[in-house]
Design a protein around this motif. Structure first.
Motif, short mmCIF file in Angstrom:
data_model
loop_
_atom_site.label_atom_id
_atom_site.label_comp_id
_atom_site.label_asym_id
_atom_site.label_seq_id
_atom_site.Cartn_x
_atom_site.Cartn_y
_atom_site.Cartn_z
N TYR A 279 4.50 -5.87 4.43
CA TYR A 279 3.81 -6.38 3.25
C TYR A 279 3.39 -7.84 3.45
N PHE A 283 -0.50 -9.37 3.43
CA PHE A 283 -0.91 -10.42 2.50
C PHE A 283 -1.43 -11.65 3.25
N TRP A 336 -1.75 -11.14 -4.93
CA TRP A 336 -0.85 -10.10 -4.42
C TRP A 336 -1.28 -8.73 -4.92
N THR A 339 -4.61 -7.78 -2.95
CA THR A 339 -4.53 -7.54 -1.51
C THR A 339 -3.44 -6.56 -1.10
N VAL A 340 -2.39 -6.44 -1.90
CA VAL A 340 -1.26 -5.59 -1.51
C VAL A 340 -1.11 -4.39 -2.43
N HIS A 343 -4.05 -2.05 -2.32
CA HIS A 343 -4.50 -1.63 -0.99
C HIS A 343 -4.31 -0.12 -0.86
N LYS A 359 7.22 -10.10 -1.96
CA LYS A 359 6.54 -10.81 -3.05
C LYS A 359 7.29 -12.08 -3.43
N VAL A 362 6.56 -14.71 -0.78
CA VAL A 362 5.20 -15.24 -0.95
C VAL A 362 5.16 -16.24 -2.10
#
Length: 391
Positions: A279, A283, A336, A339-340, A343, A359, A362
């Motif tokens: 992940y 990201f 997030w 993009t994640v 996705h 997460k 990040v």
């Protein structure tokens, strides 16, 4: 058809396009429950500012008006050309040039109206708190709008399709030069040096006319005019879509490169391969490959740092810092999700513990540069203020 009629028709079409875009995301429920109450509340708050200044304005210096420099960017001179004009209007040189002239004149006047709108918005602070007069506002508006005209004229001579590092190398000296001119003019304004300020306003205006003159006297820059008008048209659409949480707003790629500049061979960023690192890698690559995401991140940091430095009360500095951090965390959460979470590969698998661990990493990692950069700028400002009292 006369050039004036053609111009008004295209101007009407442009505003109709903007209203259709707004209506596509603001339905009647949003209008009734959000837009209408916000408008009514804003009116009464604005009215109360004319009657009595809010307490949070105590100690706010007039130097805060220097932040209007941030509003100088983002616009171009319109010529209202269309793709089909390549076939018809270019053969009618007189009609084509008159259309462009009407568009550029309108662009000049539109910026005057925009600064008037901003003046109405800050009117209570201008007259009640800073104790300034209408003449001061005319001088300040003249400085702001003349420099904006100059910036718009210079940008109209550039290839607006240039992106990436070339745009950065070109933009940094331009930004610094505009900042120097703005700082000089703002200093004249604070010192009430009317003569030099008027001279600077005339200089900026004359220079903008000189730079933009070629655009309304020649038919040979059609491609540039078309690109600028398409950019301006799409700018409002993208800005409005950014306000809608229901519309996916992936940035449109402007590069013709087959391979990305970063991770051209899809290099692995982590030796350990598990859910969390997977992940994180997704990201990081998505964010660092998109210059718009990096620019947005830096804008949040720079605006927060500038506000903290310029606002004198300590409690207001703390409030701005907390607000900037909350806004940054909200932005990171939105990135997030884009993009994640959304996705297509991630959707195939359930969100397990690795997802939430990544997460959290990040979120923490995004706050560290924010705290370091803002703190460093504040320390530098305190150091300069201590050793240079007149700064």
């Amino acid at each position: 058809m006369k050039s004036k009629e053609l111009f008004w028709m295209r101007l009407k079409q442009e505003w109709e396009h903007r209203f259709r875009t707004i209506k596509s995301i603001v339905d009647w429920t949003v209008f009734v429950y959000f837009v209408l109450p916000a408008t009514v509340i804003s009116f009464f708050i604005y009215r109360s500012w004319w009657l009595e200044m809010p307490n949070w304005m105590d100690g706010v210096p007039i130097q805060l008006l220097a932040l209007f420099f941030l509003l100088l960017w983002g616009d171009h001179f319109h010529t209202y050309v269309r793709e089909a004009d390549r076939i018809f209007l270019r053969k009618n040189k007189k009609l084509f040039l008159q259309l462009k002239q009407w568009g550029i004149i309108y662009s000049y006047l539109y910026q005057c109206l925009s600064v008037l709108g901003v003046g109405i918005a800050i009117g209570p602070f201008w007259y009640q708190h800073f104790q300034l007069h209408t003449g001061d506002f005319i001088l300040f508006s003249g400085l702001w709008v003349s420099l904006k005209w100059l910036i718009m004229a210079i940008k109209g001579k550039w290839n607006v399709q240039v992106r990436g590092w070339r745009s950065l190398l070109r933009g940094i000296p331009f930004f610094i030069g505009a900042l120097i001119v703005w700082g000089l003019g703002f200093q004249f304004f604070l010192q009430q040096n009317v003569g030099w300020l008027l001279l600077l306003i005339v200089f900026n205006t004359a220079l903008s006319i000189l730079f933009v003159r070629h655009r309304f006297t020649s038919v040979h820059n059609f491609e540039q005019d078309l690109t600028i008008d398409e950019l301006e048209k799409n700018k409002y659409t993208e800005m409005i879509f950014q306000l809608s949480l229901d519309i996916e707003k992936q940035s449109r790629s402007t590069s013709n490169r087959i391979k990305p500049r970063l991770y051209t061979r899809s290099n692995r960023l982590f030796k350990t391969r598990n859910e969390k690192t997977g992940y994180l890698e997704l990201f990081i690559k998505a964010i660092t490959r998109n210059s718009q995401y990096i620019l947005q991140y830096m804008q949040i940091i720079s605006v927060t740092a500038a506000a903290i430095i310029l606002l004198p009360p300590v409690w207001l500095k703390i409030t701005v810092f907390i607000s900037g951090a909350v806004f940054l965390l909200t932005w990171v959460g939105n990135m997030w999700r884009r993009t994640v979470e959304e996705h297509p590969f991630v959707r195939k698998y359930p969100m397990e513990i690795g997802f939430f661990q990544a997460k959290r990493i990040v979120t923490i990692a995004s706050l560290i540069p924010f705290i370091v950069i803002v703190g460093l700028l504040v320390v530098i400002r305190i150091f300069l203020f201590t050793h240079i009292p007149n700064l």
